[in-house]
Design a protein around this motif. Sequence first.
Motif, mmCIF file in Angstrom:
data_model
loop_
_atom_site.group_PDB
_atom_site.id
_atom_site.type_symbol
_atom_site.label_atom_id
_atom_site.label_comp_id
_atom_site.label_asym_id
_atom_site.label_seq_id
_atom_site.Cartn_x
_atom_site.Cartn_y
_atom_site.Cartn_z
ATOM 1 N N UNK A 89 0.619 -1.175 -0.093
ATOM 2 C CA UNK A 89 -0.261 -0.060 -0.235
ATOM 3 C C UNK A 89 0.911 1.173 0.049
ATOM 4 N N UNK A 90 2.095 1.140 0.637
ATOM 5 C CA UNK A 90 2.795 2.358 0.545
ATOM 6 C C UNK A 90 3.431 2.899 -0.774
ATOM 7 N N UNK A 91 3.768 1.649 -1.597
ATOM 8 C CA UNK A 91 4.107 1.900 -2.795
ATOM 9 C C UNK A 91 3.109 2.400 -3.683
ATOM 10 N N UNK A 92 1.809 1.932 -3.446
ATOM 11 C CA UNK A 92 0.663 2.242 -4.274
ATOM 12 C C UNK A 92 0.300 3.690 -4.107
ATOM 13 N N UNK A 93 0.549 4.101 -2.973
ATOM 14 C CA UNK A 93 0.202 5.362 -2.369
ATOM 15 C C UNK A 93 1.387 6.722 -2.912
ATOM 16 N N UNK A 94 2.573 6.440 -2.495
ATOM 17 C CA UNK A 94 3.491 7.354 -2.524
ATOM 18 C C UNK A 94 4.716 6.471 -3.579
ATOM 19 N N UNK A 95 4.572 5.615 -4.177
ATOM 20 C CA UNK A 95 5.600 5.235 -4.906
ATOM 21 C C UNK A 95 6.566 6.027 -5.623
ATOM 22 N N UNK A 96 5.936 7.395 -6.239
ATOM 23 C CA UNK A 96 6.918 8.129 -7.122
ATOM 24 C C UNK A 96 8.101 8.441 -6.108
ATOM 25 N N UNK A 102 12.291 8.672 -0.310
ATOM 26 C CA UNK A 102 12.253 7.340 0.443
ATOM 27 C C UNK A 102 13.196 6.493 -0.071
ATOM 28 N N UNK A 103 14.233 6.259 0.752
ATOM 29 C CA UNK A 103 15.394 5.374 0.231
ATOM 30 C C UNK A 103 15.528 3.907 1.057
ATOM 31 N N UNK A 182 13.004 -0.206 -5.656
ATOM 32 C CA UNK A 182 14.071 0.672 -5.534
ATOM 33 C C UNK A 182 14.746 1.304 -4.327
ATOM 34 N N UNK A 183 14.255 0.531 -3.014
ATOM 35 C CA UNK A 183 14.798 1.000 -1.847
ATOM 36 C C UNK A 183 15.575 -0.176 -1.263
ATOM 37 N N UNK A 211 19.819 -9.595 3.902
ATOM 38 C CA UNK A 211 19.208 -8.123 4.384
ATOM 39 C C UNK A 211 20.137 -6.992 3.815
ATOM 40 N N UNK A 212 19.694 -6.044 2.827
ATOM 41 C CA UNK A 212 20.558 -5.239 2.336
ATOM 42 C C UNK A 212 21.434 -4.404 3.343
ATOM 43 N N UNK A 213 20.783 -3.860 4.335
ATOM 44 C CA UNK A 213 21.626 -3.230 5.330
ATOM 45 C C UNK A 213 21.641 -3.680 6.655
#
Length: 249
Positions: A89-96, A102-103, A182-183, A211-213
């Motif tokens: 849902x986060x990506x759907x709303x603020x994916x841009x 958002x990193x 992309x994060x 895990x990336x980080x």
Amino acid sequence: SKNTKVTLEMPGDGIYMGAVAMNLNTFERKDVSSSFKNGKLSWTSPEGKWKLMLFYLDSSFLPRSNKGGVVDYLDKDAVAKYIDLNFEPYYQHIGEYFGTVIRRTFYDEPTMMEGHGRMWTPKFNEGFKARYGYDPMTLYPALWYNIGDDTAAARNALYKYRTELFAENYIGQVNQWCEAHGIKGGGPLDQEETRNPVGANGDLMKAFKYQAVPATDDIYYPGRSNVGYKVVSSSAYNWDKPEMFTETF
């Protein structure tokens, strides 16, 4: 004694995993899982002193809130559903904004300590057999009892696979979603300062492979988490992760 019939009844809300009979003198173990019918395990013993054990998953004592229950971190499909409900849902709303503003995403202290460190999963046996080529059922008594010379190896085999499920299906799957959007994914696991992390996070080194980080936290009081620093930083080195971070105050 010989020809003693024993019947064990499983609670109605239990999830049946299997059954084992163990000779308490010789530690011979028999998989008697097929003797379970209609919620009951019935078995007649051969000669000797035997212990009959029925293994099932019990979710009745897990904490509940008005938002639901506990995610099965060990089950790939359950975690995929969790990601779909919690991340997508986060990506759907603020994916841009992903990848720029958002990193990263951050989780805080996921753990297998739910159920007093006994988190398990219904598909454990079939997954274990597919990966290692044999059924783990006769190893189960070692989780509670001495089974002779095989005790340490049996516990290691079962907990090793559980750790792999936690690392791959939960941490790894979350990280895959992050990379695809992309994060970077990161966050500390729970109780990284414990000398034996089996009941909490399985294995810090193995978990942070996916895990990336890698991350640790140092809160509560000075010095508490210091013993865990090297494991987390070494995991970043071992798995070629260019970043790690610490949550602190």
